[in-house]
Design a protein around this motif. Structure first.
Motif, PDB file in Angstrom:
ATOM      1  N   ALA A 185       5.549  30.076  59.878  1.00  0.00           N
ATOM      2  CA  ALA A 185       5.577  28.766  59.210  1.00  0.00           C
ATOM      3  C   ALA A 185       4.451  27.876  59.734  1.00  0.00           C
ATOM      4  CB  ALA A 185       6.926  28.096  59.446  1.00  0.00           C
ATOM      5  N   ALA A 186       4.132  26.857  58.950  1.00  0.00           N
ATOM      6  CA  ALA A 186       3.050  25.929  59.327  1.00  0.00           C
ATOM      7  C   ALA A 186       3.390  25.175  60.605  1.00  0.00           C
ATOM      8  CB  ALA A 186       2.824  24.930  58.200  1.00  0.00           C
ATOM      9  N   GLY A 187       2.342  24.820  61.348  1.00  0.00           N
ATOM     10  CA  GLY A 187       2.511  23.992  62.532  1.00  0.00           C
ATOM     11  C   GLY A 187       2.368  24.763  63.824  1.00  0.00           C
TER      12      GLY A 187
ATOM     13  N   LYS B  44      -2.127  25.452  64.033  1.00  0.00           N
ATOM     14  CA  LYS B  44      -2.612  24.305  63.249  1.00  0.00           C
ATOM     15  C   LYS B  44      -4.083  24.436  62.884  1.00  0.00           C
ATOM     16  CE  LYS B  44       0.786  20.877  64.592  1.00  0.00           C
ATOM     17  NZ  LYS B  44       1.368  20.163  63.462  1.00  0.00           N
TER      18      LYS B  44
ATOM     19  N   THR C  25      -0.586  22.056  59.561  1.00  0.00           N
ATOM     20  CA  THR C  25      -1.127  21.236  58.498  1.00  0.00           C
ATOM     21  C   THR C  25      -2.531  20.751  58.857  1.00  0.00           C
ATOM     22  OG1 THR C  25       1.010  20.486  57.675  1.00  0.00           O
ATOM     23  CG2 THR C  25      -0.829  19.041  57.253  1.00  0.00           C
TER      24      THR C  25
ATOM     25  N   ASN D  96      10.129  17.739  67.021  1.00  0.00           N
ATOM     26  CA  ASN D  96       8.698  17.456  67.166  1.00  0.00           C
ATOM     27  C   ASN D  96       8.282  16.222  66.392  1.00  0.00           C
ATOM     28  OD1 ASN D  96       6.434  17.974  64.964  1.00  0.00           O
ATOM     29  ND2 ASN D  96       8.176  19.290  64.418  1.00  0.00           N
TER      30      ASN D  96
ATOM     31  N   ASN E 198      -1.878  24.983  54.731  1.00  0.00           N
ATOM     32  CA  ASN E 198      -0.961  23.866  54.537  1.00  0.00           C
ATOM     33  C   ASN E 198      -1.753  22.555  54.670  1.00  0.00           C
ATOM     34  OD1 ASN E 198       0.939  21.744  55.469  1.00  0.00           O
ATOM     35  ND2 ASN E 198       2.460  23.378  55.290  1.00  0.00           N
TER      36      ASN E 198
ATOM     37  N   ASN F  29       1.987  19.579  51.727  1.00  0.00           N
ATOM     38  CA  ASN F  29       3.047  19.115  52.618  1.00  0.00           C
ATOM     39  C   ASN F  29       3.227  17.618  52.391  1.00  0.00           C
ATOM     40  OD1 ASN F  29       4.743  18.464  54.680  1.00  0.00           O
ATOM     41  ND2 ASN F  29       3.401  19.131  56.340  1.00  0.00           N
TER      42      ASN F  29
ATOM     43  N   LYS G 173       5.950  21.956  49.713  1.00  0.00           N
ATOM     44  CA  LYS G 173       6.912  22.096  50.820  1.00  0.00           C
ATOM     45  C   LYS G 173       7.768  20.840  50.890  1.00  0.00           C
ATOM     46  CE  LYS G 173       7.411  23.328  55.674  1.00  0.00           C
ATOM     47  NZ  LYS G 173       6.745  23.885  56.843  1.00  0.00           N
TER      48      LYS G 173
ATOM     49  N   THR H 166      12.710  24.667  53.974  1.00  0.00           N
ATOM     50  CA  THR H 166      12.417  23.263  54.099  1.00  0.00           C
ATOM     51  C   THR H 166      11.581  22.973  55.350  1.00  0.00           C
ATOM     52  OG1 THR H 166      14.305  22.786  55.554  1.00  0.00           O
ATOM     53  CG2 THR H 166      14.700  22.597  53.179  1.00  0.00           C
TER      54      THR H 166
ATOM     55  N   SER I   1      14.116  21.218  64.176  1.00  0.00           N
ATOM     56  CA  SER I   1      14.008  22.567  63.601  1.00  0.00           C
ATOM     57  C   SER I   1      14.857  23.517  64.433  1.00  0.00           C
ATOM     58  CB  SER I   1      12.548  23.018  63.653  1.00  0.00           C
ATOM     59  OG  SER I   1      12.069  22.958  64.982  1.00  0.00           O
ATOM     60  N   GLY I   2      15.046  24.728  63.920  1.00  0.00           N
ATOM     61  CA  GLY I   2      15.776  25.736  64.689  1.00  0.00           C
ATOM     62  C   GLY I   2      17.221  25.874  64.255  1.00  0.00           C
TER      63      GLY I   2
ATOM     64  N   VAL J 210      12.653  28.582  54.666  1.00  0.00           N
ATOM     65  CA  VAL J 210      12.315  28.384  56.085  1.00  0.00           C
ATOM     66  C   VAL J 210      13.263  27.322  56.636  1.00  0.00           C
ATOM     67  CG1 VAL J 210      10.413  26.839  55.386  1.00  0.00           C
ATOM     68  CG2 VAL J 210      10.491  27.678  57.714  1.00  0.00           C
TER      69      VAL J 210
ATOM     70  N   GLY K 169      15.619  27.490  60.504  1.00  0.00           N
ATOM     71  CA  GLY K 169      16.721  28.086  61.259  1.00  0.00           C
ATOM     72  C   GLY K 169      16.867  29.587  61.093  1.00  0.00           C
TER      73      GLY K 169
ATOM     74  N   TRP L  61       9.593  29.821  62.802  1.00  0.00           N
ATOM     75  CA  TRP L  61       8.799  29.061  63.785  1.00  0.00           C
ATOM     76  C   TRP L  61       9.616  28.931  65.078  1.00  0.00           C
ATOM     77  CZ3 TRP L  61       6.986  26.352  67.569  1.00  0.00           C
ATOM     78  CH2 TRP L  61       5.872  25.532  67.525  1.00  0.00           C
ATOM     79  N   THR L  62      10.694  28.152  65.037  1.00  0.00           N
ATOM     80  CA  THR L  62      11.417  27.816  66.269  1.00  0.00           C
ATOM     81  C   THR L  62      12.053  29.041  66.932  1.00  0.00           C
ATOM     82  OG1 THR L  62      11.816  25.619  65.383  1.00  0.00           O
ATOM     83  CG2 THR L  62      13.225  26.307  67.203  1.00  0.00           C
TER      84      THR L  62
HETATM   85  C1  LIG Z   1       6.196  21.884  66.727  1.00  0.00           C
HETATM   86  C2  LIG Z   1       6.293  22.007  65.242  1.00  0.00           C
HETATM   87  C3  LIG Z   1       5.236  21.603  64.466  1.00  0.00           C
HETATM   88  C4  LIG Z   1       5.312  21.708  63.076  1.00  0.00           C
HETATM   89  N1  LIG Z   1       4.242  21.330  62.324  1.00  0.00           N
HETATM   90  C5  LIG Z   1       4.293  21.473  60.977  1.00  0.00           C
HETATM   91  C6  LIG Z   1       3.160  21.171  60.194  1.00  0.00           C
HETATM   92  O1  LIG Z   1       2.105  20.794  60.694  1.00  0.00           O
HETATM   93  N2  LIG Z   1       3.277  21.324  58.837  1.00  0.00           N
HETATM   94  C7  LIG Z   1       4.433  21.762  58.237  1.00  0.00           C
HETATM   95  O2  LIG Z   1       4.475  21.916  57.015  1.00  0.00           O
HETATM   96  N3  LIG Z   1       5.510  22.090  58.977  1.00  0.00           N
HETATM   97  C8  LIG Z   1       5.460  21.955  60.325  1.00  0.00           C
HETATM   98  N4  LIG Z   1       6.546  22.295  61.073  1.00  0.00           N
HETATM   99  C9  LIG Z   1       7.790  22.698  60.376  1.00  0.00           C
HETATM  100  C10 LIG Z   1       7.900  24.217  60.266  1.00  0.00           C
HETATM  101  O3  LIG Z   1       6.855  24.772  59.510  1.00  0.00           O
HETATM  102  C11 LIG Z   1       9.253  24.611  59.617  1.00  0.00           C
HETATM  103  O4  LIG Z   1       9.292  24.140  58.303  1.00  0.00           O
HETATM  104  C12 LIG Z   1      10.442  24.036  60.386  1.00  0.00           C
HETATM  105  O5  LIG Z   1      10.212  24.068  61.765  1.00  0.00           O
HETATM  106  C13 LIG Z   1      11.740  24.799  60.081  1.00  0.00           C
HETATM  107  O6  LIG Z   1      11.650  26.150  60.457  1.00  0.00           O
HETATM  108  P1  LIG Z   1      12.253  26.720  61.853  1.00  0.00           P
HETATM  109  O7  LIG Z   1      13.664  26.229  61.948  1.00  0.00           O
HETATM  110  O8  LIG Z   1      12.113  28.202  61.741  1.00  0.00           O
HETATM  111  O9  LIG Z   1      11.391  26.149  62.935  1.00  0.00           O
HETATM  112  C14 LIG Z   1       6.493  22.204  62.463  1.00  0.00           C
HETATM  113  C15 LIG Z   1       7.557  22.633  63.270  1.00  0.00           C
HETATM  114  C16 LIG Z   1       7.469  22.552  64.641  1.00  0.00           C
HETATM  115  C17 LIG Z   1       8.630  23.026  65.480  1.00  0.00           C
END
Ligand SMILES: Cc1cc2nc3c(=O)[nH]c(=O)nc-3n(C[C@H](O)[C@H](O)[C@H](O)COP(=O)(O)O)c2cc1C
Length: 352
Positions: A67-69, A72, A92, A117, A146, A179, A215, A243, A262-263, A290, A292, A313-314
């Motif tokens: 996932a994005a982030g 970067k 992003t 975050n 993104n 985004n 997104k 999401t 997140s997570g 996306v 959790g 991601w998390t």
């Molecule tokens: C530290 C961090 C930075 C993130 N940065 C972005 C971002 O720059 N752009 C974006 O669309 N989502 C960003 N996300 C959101 C994730 O892409 C993802 O949608 C969200 O964390 C849910 O997924 P997860 O529960 O697997 O982490 C970020 C998440 C984390 C934890």
């Protein structure tokens, strides 16, 4: 016990953002060495015919994306590929480089296997990152870009800002994501309205026929969310990614009052939104889930609910680099158990 489980207690003693930079350094190093990549790939990559799929004209050898982030600035793509991802979304990214919000801005909630975050789109800007991507593009895996709005740009000028950043990546991405759902850029989520998304996708379609996704946040009223998604689809979106993080701080026992969560604690909220989305749009557009996702079972559930692809991601932070392989292996077993010959047959199977 895996190596990651052994080093995790030490990693978790470091501030969360610094730990991420340590991981980034490792993956940048891996990205520069073919031998290192081969070593990692032998441990972490998993291939099976049944996982292969073509979506929006792109070939995915498995359905698990980053996932994005996480990456970067697109500095770790080769290293991340060696961890077994089927596709990688960078960003992003914004038109101008920006530092993001003041630190500390990334927090772990250990017991809840969640992160919070408030990064605020810290990135090196589109010119530098597009030039970096041009060194490796076209790439072996689909690369998503993104895109976000610079914090300094007022909402009334957002459309132009999105257009400028999109134009810088036209030659170096396989798909794009608008985004509008980060909680960490003031007023960004206000752009999740029918009028703006219509203008946004009409603008984007003047520049590219490549896949473009929206997104969305998990915090919108369902009917507003469905209306915004419908407008994006009717005006050129290839699909929806659901999401982003949530600002529902009641999900955590000891929340900070900033940023997005997140997570594990996002799992049910993200899954509920996805269910509504799939009921409305499965078969009409491509859906990516996306939020959790932390196991093969959860990924497979989202796929049967209508997700063509999923992202993580998390859970990568909590479970380490073996996660992609674990998830993919378990999806193969679950497909076999259900009698599906290909992942294509499982997508949306629970909806019919
Ligand atoms: C530290 C961090 C930075 C993130 N940065 C972005 C971002 O720059 N752009 C974006 O669309 N989502 C960003 N996300 C959101 C994730 O892409 C993802 O949608 C969200 O964390 C849910 O997924 P997860 O529960 O697997 O982490 C970020 C998440 C984390 C934890």
């Amino acid at each position: 016990m895996s190596v990651y489980k052994k080093i995790r207690p030490f990693l978790f003693k470091i501030d969360a953002e610094n730990a991420h930079y340590a991981a980034e350094k490792f993956l940048i190093m891996a990205s520069k060495s073919i031998l290192f990549q081969e070593f990692l790939a032998r441990s972490f990559c998993f291939e099976n015919e049944v996982l292969k799929n073509q979506i929006c004209g792109l070939d995915f050898y498995n359905p698990i994306g980053l996932a994005a982030g996480f990456d970067k600035n697109a500095t770790m793509i080769r290293g991340l590929s060696a961890l077994g991802f089927g596709f990688i979304e960078v960003g992003t990214l914004t038109k101008q480089p920006q530092n993001g919000n003041p630190k500390p801005r990334l927090f772990r909630h250990l017991k809840e296997e969640s992160l919070q975050n408030a990064m605020g789109f810290n990135n090196e800007g589109s010119i530098k990152v597009a030039s970096r991507l041009s060194q490796i593009y076209p790439y072996a895996l689909p690369i998503g870009i993104n895109l976000g709005k610079n914090k300094s740009i007022p909402v009334v000028d957002a459309l132009k800002n999105y257009e400028e950043v999109l134009k810088d990546f036209l030659e170096v991405g396989d798909y794009y994501v608008f985004n509008l759902s980060s909680p960490n850029t003031p007023n960004l989520r206000d752009l999740q309205n029918s009028i703006f998304v219509k203008e946004l996708f009409l603008m984007a379609r003047e520049h590219t026929q490549k896949p473009i996704f929206l997104k969305i946040s998990p915090d919108m009223e369902i009917d507003v969310m469905l209306e915004v998604c419908m407008q994006s689809i009717e005006n050129g979106a290839s699909g929806i990614i659901a999401t982003n993080t949530t600002t529902d701080y009641s999900l955590l026992s000891l929340p900070n009052q900033i940023g997005g969560i997140s997570g594990a604690v996002l799992k049910s909220k993200s899954s509920e939104i996805f269910t509504q989305l799939a009921k409305a749009f499965f078969g009409k557009t491509i859906l990516i889930s996306v939020g959790g996702i932390d196991s093969g079972e959860e990924a497979y559930k989202r796929i049967k609910m209508g997700a063509s692809l999923v992202q993580i991601w998390t859970s990568l932070v909590f479970q380490g680099p073996i996660l992609c392989k674990d998830i993919n292996q378990s999806i193969v077993e679950l497909l076999q158990k259900d009698g599906f010959l290909s992942i294509k047959d499982a997508i949306g199977a629970d909806l019919s």
